[in-house]
Design an enzyme around this catalytic site. Structure first.
Site, short mmCIF file in Angstrom:
data_model
loop_
_atom_site.label_atom_id
_atom_site.label_comp_id
_atom_site.label_asym_id
_atom_site.label_seq_id
_atom_site.Cartn_x
_atom_site.Cartn_y
_atom_site.Cartn_z
CE1 TYR A 142 -3.59 -2.57 0.69
CE2 TYR A 142 -4.65 -0.50 1.26
CZ TYR A 142 -4.74 -1.83 0.93
OH TYR A 142 -5.96 -2.43 0.84
CE LYS A 189 1.76 -17.75 -2.67
NZ LYS A 189 0.87 -18.93 -2.77
CG ASP A 245 -8.18 -4.54 1.78
OD1 ASP A 245 -9.12 -4.06 2.45
OD2 ASP A 245 -8.11 -4.45 0.55
C1 IPM Z 1 -10.40 -0.97 4.14
C2 IPM Z 1 -10.64 -0.36 2.79
C3 IPM Z 1 -9.48 0.55 2.46
C4 IPM Z 1 -8.21 -0.29 2.39
C5 IPM Z 1 -9.65 1.39 1.18
C6 IPM Z 1 -10.91 2.20 1.21
C7 IPM Z 1 -8.46 2.25 0.90
O1 IPM Z 1 -10.83 -1.35 1.84
O2 IPM Z 1 -10.27 -0.21 5.12
O3 IPM Z 1 -10.37 -2.20 4.23
O4 IPM Z 1 -7.93 -0.91 1.36
O5 IPM Z 1 -7.51 -0.35 3.39
MG MG Z 2 -10.95 -3.32 2.62
#
Ligand code: IPM
Ligand code: MG
Length: 371
Positions: A142, A189, A245
């Site tokens: 991310y 992984k 996520d």
């Molecule tokens: C979450 C959401 C977020 C993420 C998005 C909205 C950026 O999916 O909080 O799980 O990917 O972290």
């Molecule tokens: Mg999410």
């Protein structure tokens, strides 16, 4: 207790669900004699529309000086379908997590007995499932370097982790396991990724400090399958940002609706509380969104400040609403209640200081006339 709470309703259904949580928190403050101050600020697509920035400086400042942040939802289809957009709503949330140092996202998942048939999974496989996911939140793919070649024909996202980043979230997960069934599963992984091998090595080393916790490992592809086949095997899950996520959205199927799943994002100072679901733009303004995920996030906020009785009252109120089927459309298809009505109901249960609604085991749910 005095608390300054920054409220960031955000996009889509964010404002209507957050409104219910504020209502619930006000009822808690009234009942337990606390002083909660709420201040709202813009974030996400609405902030881009008004101020050209998904996380305006004024919003960030407010969050930094607040004791806690109550967050609604973020995202708008007009950006989802435009890969060339330079600014996106999600950047607001990601920057906020980074700036506030919220490195651990905590997502509890459980099957409610009353809702077993709401899940597409077999009731016998999910009954009793109860786990908590610790998702690393400010590192990994991310936040690694992102590139797109000038000719637009290639792109990359770097997945990067340091030992310190792994250790700080792992400590929280181990500590949580010590208060639960003492089992921690690291999802990675490690058969392919260098970062995953660093996670395994670091977490294995750390486990020596938590000898009462049993540590095991699962590759993420297998974990995705196990989550459906046998979710009861999980107690505490620890994983990196992107796997967390994905796995947590998958796990939400166990509860019967993603509209029930709360989360807390914590660091060494600040804390933010948000539902795990998205902004559900198709439902915005229709009064059909489930406010429970946001309300349970508010309960996590209370717990974060040691207000355990208060959090329990909120959680009990939610359980009563589920028992009585005073639920939104995602759960109660035929005879559903609006977002606001569910909020009103929970508010009345919490304000019921006589406690007869909460404590009376023999309560005849069918005869309640509270709404
Ligand atoms: C979450 C959401 C977020 C993420 C998005 C909205 C950026 O999916 O909080 O799980 O990917 O972290
Ligand atoms: Mg999410």
């Amino acid at each position: 207790m005095k608390l300054n709470i920054a409220v960031l309703p955000g996009d889509g259904i964010g404002p209507e669900i957050t409104q219910q949580s504020v209502k619930v928190l006000k009822a808690v403050a009234e009942r337990f004699d606390h002083e909660f101050h709420f201040e709202e600020a813009a974030v996400g697509a609405v902030a881009i529309d008004i101020l050209g920035d998904p996380l305006p400086d004024s919003t960030l400042e407010l969050c930094k000086k607040a004791d806690a942040v109550l967050f609604g939802a973020i995202g708008d289809p007009k950006y989802d379908n435009d890969p060339s957009a330079k600014v996106r709503p999600e950047q607001g949330l990601l920057k906020l997590r980074k700036e506030l140092g919220l490195y651990a996202n905590i997502r509890p998942v459980k099957a409610y007995d009353k809702l077993l048939d709401r899940s597409p999974l077999k009731a016998e496989n999910i009954q009793g499932a109860n786990m908590i996911i610790f998702r690393e939140l400010t590192g990994g793919i991310y936040f690694g370097e992102k590139t797109t070649a000038e000719d637009g024909r290639s792109a990359s996202d770097l997945c990067f982790y340091t030992v310190e980043e792994i250790e700080r979230v792992a400590h929280l997960a181990f500590k949580s396991a010590q208060t639960r069934n003492k089992k921690l599963t690291l999802i990675d992984k490690a058969n392919v990724l260098e970062t995953s091998r660093l996670w395994r090595k670091t977490v294995t080393e750390l486990a020596k400090q938590y000898e009462d916790v049993q540590l095991d490992f699962l590759f993420v592809d297998n974990a995705a399958m196990q989550m459906i086949l046998n979710p009861k095997q999980f107690d505490v899950i620890l994983t990196e940002n992107m796997f967390g996520d994905i796995i947590s959205d998958e796990a939400s199927v166990i509860g019967g609706s993603i509209g029930l799943l709360e989360s807390a994002s914590v660091g060494d100072g600040n804390a933010l509380f948000e539902p795990i679901h998205g902004s559900y733009p198709q439902a915005a303004g229709l009064g059909i969104a489930n406010p429970v995920a946001s309300i349970l996030s508010a309960a996590m906020l209370l717990e974060h400040f040691g207000l355990h009785d208060e959090a329990l009252v909120v959680k009990k109120a939610v359980e009563i609403s589920i028992q009585l089927n005073i639920c939104t459309k995602d759960i109660n298809k035929d005879n559903h209640y609006s977002t606001e009505k569910v909020g009103d109901f929970l508010e009345s249960v919490i304000s019921d200081t006589e406690n007869h609604m909460i404590n009376n085991e023999n309560l005849n749910f069918g005869q309640m006339t509270i709404i």
